[in-house]
Design an enzyme around this catalytic site. Structure first.
Site, PDB file in Angstrom:
ATOM      1  N   HIS A  86       0.840  -1.204   0.000  1.00 51.27           N
ATOM      2  CA  HIS A  86       0.000   0.000   0.000  1.00 51.27           C
ATOM      3  C   HIS A  86       0.878   1.259   0.000  1.00 51.27           C
ATOM      4  CE1 HIS A  86      -3.738   2.239   1.083  1.00 51.27           C
ATOM      5  NE2 HIS A  86      -2.850   3.069   1.619  1.00 51.27           N
ATOM      6  N   GLU A  87       1.862   1.303   0.908  1.00 54.37           N
ATOM      7  CA  GLU A  87       2.728   2.481   0.990  1.00 54.37           C
ATOM      8  C   GLU A  87       3.628   2.597  -0.235  1.00 54.37           C
ATOM      9  OE1 GLU A  87       2.080   4.662   3.154  1.00 54.37           O
ATOM     10  OE2 GLU A  87       0.713   3.366   4.268  1.00 54.37           O
ATOM     11  N   HIS A  90       1.721   4.419  -2.928  1.00 51.97           N
ATOM     12  CA  HIS A  90       1.779   5.875  -2.762  1.00 51.97           C
ATOM     13  C   HIS A  90       3.118   6.425  -3.255  1.00 51.97           C
ATOM     14  CE1 HIS A  90      -1.922   6.139  -0.562  1.00 51.97           C
ATOM     15  NE2 HIS A  90      -1.481   5.499   0.507  1.00 51.97           N
ATOM     16  N   ASP A 162      -7.489   7.605   2.670  1.00 55.40           N
ATOM     17  CA  ASP A 162      -6.984   8.101   1.379  1.00 55.40           C
ATOM     18  C   ASP A 162      -8.137   8.462   0.451  1.00 55.40           C
ATOM     19  OD1 ASP A 162      -4.384   7.562   2.211  1.00 55.40           O
ATOM     20  OD2 ASP A 162      -4.434   5.522   1.411  1.00 55.40           O
TER      21      ASP A 162
END
Length: 293
Positions: A86-87, A90, A162
């Site tokens: 997930h990170e 980003h 988000d």
């Protein structure tokens, strides 16, 4: 410089480039900077150090900007890997977006209510943003969800905040900042006058049902186009995503230099120096063996 003035009140150990610290604290007021150094002093005291070093200042800054680390929260390896993807989503979208702020740090250590954090910091204080910058912000926000879809094969609740932030940003672009080509430079905000103390129920709106639908459609289009752009970036840089995830699983927190080297797939200067020294030593040993023969 304000930081130097406040730093005179605490004991500093080693050399600290306050200009670099200031660049990493955009938008901080004088009181915020004083709080930063006080927090750094408390961290140094908790470590029984004689004074504050750059490490304590950076730790204090991260605590203020990203929240306190929840070291007692234990994640399973599966949860950690999901968070890492997930990170990484980003980070990769931000790294390859022209108008995004530079990436400062990525961590899969839980902070506050978040299981992981990807922090972007502008290189200077900003007081206005153009449309392309806002679009890239939305792309970065949805990048985490896109990475879940592409690399994990399932979506998680981790993207909730988000999605909320991306939707609010797109809504402001359409209704407040006149950034919709379909609706034009018109303000569609609601009248703040209250009929009674019922908050949203008590607000009067002067937007017709047809216009409301256009607003919703425009918001959806902005989010959807940003989602597709983020997906294209991640598909084009799959190897970089995997490298970043593996590095995060190894050391959990990456600074901006480590992020760059990992994404680009190159060795860090320290590693390169170690390899050069090792190669040189091997060459010397080989020469010595040949001379003995």
């Amino acid at each position: 410089m304000i930081l130097k003035v406040h730093a005179e009140k605490i004991r500093i150990e080693g050399e600290i480039n306050f200009h670099d610290v200031a660049r990493g604290t955009p938008g901080f007021s004088g009181a915020d900077l004083a709080n930063l150094l006080n927090e750094a002093a408390l961290i140094a005291a908790s470590k029984t150090l004689k004074g504050v070093t750059i490490e304590e200042i950076e730790e204090a800054r991260d605590k203020i900007l990203m929240g306190k680390e929840r070291k007692t929260m234990v994640l399973t390896d599966e949860e950690k890997r999901d968070t890492a993807y997930h990170e990484a989503g980003h980070a990769i979208v931000g790294y390859f977006s022209e108008n995004a702020d530079p990436i400062h740090k990525i961590s899969i250590i839980p902070r506050g209510r978040a299981l992981g954090v990807t922090q972007h910091l502008p290189e200077r204080d900003k007081y206005s943003y153009h449309r392309e910058e806002l679009i890239d912000r939305i792309k970065i926000l949805v990048g985490g969800r896109v990475a879940e879809e592409l690399f994990i094969g399932r979506i998680t609740t981790g993207a909730g905040n988000d999605i909320e932030r991306a939707t609010n940003l797109a809504r402001n672009m359409v209704t407040q900042w006149g950034m919709s080509s379909e609706l034009g430079p018109v303000h569609y905000g609601e009248n703040e006058e209250q009929v009674f103390l019922g908050r949203e129920l008590g607000k009067r709106t002067h937007v017709s049902e047809a216009t409301s639908k256009k607003i919703d459609d425009e918001i959806h289009n902005i989010i959807n186009e940003s989602y597709l752009d983020a997906k294209k970036i991640l598909e084009e840089h799959r190897d970089a995503v995997v490298r970043l995830v593996e590095k995060l699983m190894e050391i959990e927190t990456l600074n901006k230099e480590e992020i760059k080297y990992t994404i680009e797939g190159i060795e860090s200067p320290a590693q390169e120096i170690e390899e050069v020294v090792a190669d040189s030593k091997d060459a010397e040993d080989t020469d010595a063996d040949e001379n003995e023969k």
